[in-house]
Design a protein around this motif. Structure first.
Motif, short mmCIF file in Angstrom:
data_model
loop_
_atom_site.label_atom_id
_atom_site.label_comp_id
_atom_site.label_asym_id
_atom_site.label_seq_id
_atom_site.Cartn_x
_atom_site.Cartn_y
_atom_site.Cartn_z
N ALA A 143 7.86 -4.01 -8.36
CA ALA A 143 6.84 -4.55 -7.45
C ALA A 143 5.44 -4.34 -8.03
O ALA A 143 4.58 -5.23 -7.94
CB ALA A 143 6.95 -3.87 -6.08
N ASP A 144 5.20 -3.18 -8.62
CA ASP A 144 3.89 -2.91 -9.20
C ASP A 144 3.66 -3.70 -10.48
O ASP A 144 2.53 -4.12 -10.77
CB ASP A 144 3.72 -1.41 -9.46
N SER B 104 0.81 -1.22 0.00
CA SER B 104 0.00 0.00 0.00
C SER B 104 0.84 1.27 0.00
O SER B 104 0.32 2.37 0.05
CB SER B 104 -0.94 0.00 1.21
N GLU B 105 2.18 1.10 -0.06
CA GLU B 105 3.07 2.25 -0.09
C GLU B 105 3.58 2.48 -1.50
O GLU B 105 3.74 1.55 -2.28
CB GLU B 105 4.24 2.04 0.87
N GLY B 106 3.84 3.72 -1.82
CA GLY B 106 4.33 4.05 -3.16
C GLY B 106 3.33 4.90 -3.91
O GLY B 106 2.30 5.33 -3.36
N PRO B 107 3.56 5.14 -5.20
CA PRO B 107 2.68 6.00 -6.00
C PRO B 107 1.27 5.45 -6.09
O PRO B 107 1.07 4.23 -6.14
CB PRO B 107 3.36 6.02 -7.37
N LYS B 108 0.31 6.33 -6.15
CA LYS B 108 -1.08 5.92 -6.35
C LYS B 108 -1.43 6.10 -7.82
O LYS B 108 -1.04 7.08 -8.45
CB LYS B 108 -2.02 6.76 -5.48
N TYR B 109 -2.15 5.13 -8.37
CA TYR B 109 -2.53 5.18 -9.77
C TYR B 109 -4.02 4.90 -9.93
O TYR B 109 -4.59 4.10 -9.18
CB TYR B 109 -1.77 4.12 -10.59
N THR B 110 -4.62 5.51 -10.93
CA THR B 110 -5.95 5.15 -11.37
C THR B 110 -5.87 4.92 -12.88
O THR B 110 -5.58 5.85 -13.64
CB THR B 110 -6.99 6.24 -11.06
N PHE B 111 -6.08 3.67 -13.29
CA PHE B 111 -5.98 3.30 -14.70
C PHE B 111 -7.36 3.03 -15.28
O PHE B 111 -8.27 2.57 -14.57
CB PHE B 111 -5.12 2.03 -14.85
N VAL C 18 -6.08 -6.32 -8.49
CA VAL C 18 -5.07 -5.24 -8.46
C VAL C 18 -5.29 -4.38 -7.22
O VAL C 18 -4.33 -4.03 -6.51
CB VAL C 18 -5.14 -4.38 -9.74
N ASN C 19 -6.53 -4.03 -6.96
CA ASN C 19 -6.86 -3.20 -5.79
C ASN C 19 -6.46 -3.92 -4.50
O ASN C 19 -5.85 -3.32 -3.61
CB ASN C 19 -8.36 -2.91 -5.79
N GLU C 20 -6.76 -5.21 -4.44
CA GLU C 20 -6.46 -6.00 -3.25
C GLU C 20 -4.95 -6.14 -3.04
O GLU C 20 -4.44 -5.92 -1.93
CB GLU C 20 -7.10 -7.38 -3.42
N LYS C 21 -4.23 -6.48 -4.10
CA LYS C 21 -2.80 -6.73 -3.99
C LYS C 21 -2.00 -5.44 -3.72
O LYS C 21 -0.91 -5.48 -3.15
CB LYS C 21 -2.28 -7.39 -5.27
N SER C 22 -2.55 -4.30 -4.14
CA SER C 22 -1.85 -3.03 -3.93
C SER C 22 -2.33 -2.30 -2.68
O SER C 22 -1.91 -1.17 -2.42
CB SER C 22 -2.04 -2.12 -5.16
N GLY C 23 -3.18 -2.94 -1.91
CA GLY C 23 -3.72 -2.28 -0.71
C GLY C 23 -4.52 -1.04 -1.04
O GLY C 23 -4.56 -0.09 -0.27
N GLY C 24 -5.18 -1.06 -2.21
CA GLY C 24 -6.02 0.08 -2.62
C GLY C 24 -5.26 1.20 -3.31
O GLY C 24 -5.86 2.20 -3.70
N ARG C 25 -3.95 1.02 -3.48
CA ARG C 25 -3.13 2.08 -4.06
C ARG C 25 -3.28 2.19 -5.57
O ARG C 25 -3.16 3.26 -6.15
CB ARG C 25 -1.66 1.84 -3.68
N ILE C 26 -3.53 1.05 -6.22
CA ILE C 26 -3.71 1.03 -7.68
C ILE C 26 -5.16 0.66 -7.98
O ILE C 26 -5.63 -0.41 -7.59
CB ILE C 26 -2.76 0.03 -8.37
N LYS C 27 -5.85 1.56 -8.64
CA LYS C 27 -7.25 1.32 -8.99
C LYS C 27 -7.38 1.18 -10.50
O LYS C 27 -6.75 1.91 -11.26
CB LYS C 27 -8.13 2.46 -8.49
#
Length: 342
Positions: free
Chosen positions: A269-270, A40-47, A70-79
């Motif tokens: 990682a992403d 959940s750490e790092g840049p946030k993205y919405t694709f 993707v949402n689950e694995k990124s802790g909500g950081r990547i949507k």
């Protein structure tokens, strides 16, 4: 050194040892905490993910499973926001936007990819797969994976294949056998293999966007089209073209893509998150495909469509042999891998 000085040195030394121990314990705690929170750490993205099919269609179900993972694995950081029903455009236009990075993700038919990556035209060759099992054995082989990777030269990254069943012809005119193909104006996905295929069957190829087919059938611009059961159903083409022949001339898988521009911006990682989510979504999409295909078949039968089963594929295979031979040299290594996967 007097006793007082020596005492001070000893005290400082003891304090250093204690602090070193505390520092080590603190670092372990922080590292442990980071291991759980790193996703959940790092840049946030919405694709954005574009799909031509309507909500509830098996590929869109696969898209949404991918987005969920993707949402689950990124802790909500990547949507990942899914846009079905050609909201962002038809396949060709969307692929071009993905190449430019204007749209990050799309699900398209491999049949539409021929104009962007020559190797993908192989999927339009008729009767190269005997069954869905044969197709998936190839897709999951090293050569199938290499085809996904080959898209990087076309400014895209292939993430996963999705199911799309067998394609069959349907027409506004009677369609009981291969002889009835002669002279039909048939809509095809725009690539040269499909155009050659129609010529081999005695039909006239009419390339056009998927979204234009219903109106073209309605107005007589075309006599026929070809697709799988779910697409024939959800597009409502069965309402205009009530003659279906189960010739199974192609098995053209779907492919989930990400823009190379977007991909190259991601950390390792992403990239792993995106890749794993795509591959894990395949099981959901394939299961939904099997369920939906049966549902569509029953719906079409209930609607009074005349369905012709092909019991002998020999005349069809013989008619299209020149098409396969024309392109064999271009795709010899892929065709060899397909043959090996039987």
């Amino acid at each position: 050194m007097n006793k007082r000085t020596w005492g001070s040195v000893l005290a400082v030394s003891m304090l250093a040892i204690i602090l070193a121990g505390c520092s080590s314990n603190t670092k372990e705690t922080i590292d442990s905490t980071n291991a759980g929170a790193s996703a959940s750490e790092g840049p946030k993205y919405t694709f954005r993910l574009a799909d031509t099919h309507p909500e509830g269609y098996p590929t869109v179900v696969g898209d949404r499973k991918f987005a969920e993972l993707v949402n689950e694995k990124s802790g909500g950081r990547i949507k990942v926001e899914v846009f079905p029903a050609s909201q962002l455009g038809e396949e060709k236009a969307v692929i071009e936007q993905v190449q430019l990075g204007a749209i990050e993700l799309t699900r398209v038919s491999t049949g539409a990819m021929g104009g962007f990556n020559k190797e993908y035209e192989v999927f339009s060759l008729p009767y190269i797969f005997n069954s869905d099992e044969h197709l998936w054995k190839f897709l999951e082989s090293d050569k199938g994976s290499a085809l996904l990777d080959s898209l990087e030269s076309s400014r895209m990254k292939g993430l996963a294949y999705y199911s799309s069943g067998a394609r069959n012809f349907y027409s506004t005119k009677p369609l009981a056998g291969i002889a009835d193909m002669k002279g039909l104006k048939v809509r095809v996905i725009q690539n040269k293999v499909n155009i050659d295929l129609m010529e081999a069957l005695g039909a006239n190829a009419t390339p056009m966007a998927y979204g234009e087919v219903f109106g073209a059938l309605q107005t007589g611009v075309i006599d026929a089209a070809e697709n799988n059961y779910p697409s024939y159903d959800t597009s409502n083409h069965y309402q205009q073209a009530k003659n279906l022949i189960l010739d199974q001339h192609q098995r053209v898988p779907e492919v989930l893509l990400i823009s190379k521009i977007t991909w190259d911006k991601l950390s390792d990682a992403d990239k792993k998150i995106i890749s794993e989510a795509a591959q894990e979504s395949v099981a959901t999409q394939r299961a939904e495909w099997d369920r939906f295909e049966k549902q569509s078949e029953e719906k079409i039968k209930a609607a009074g469509v005349t369905i012709t089963e092909v019991t002998d594929f020999t005349p069809w295979r013989e008619a299209v042999k020149p098409v396969i031979e024309k392109y064999r040299a271009d795709y010899s290594d892929i065709l060899d891998a397909i043959k090996k996967a039987e």
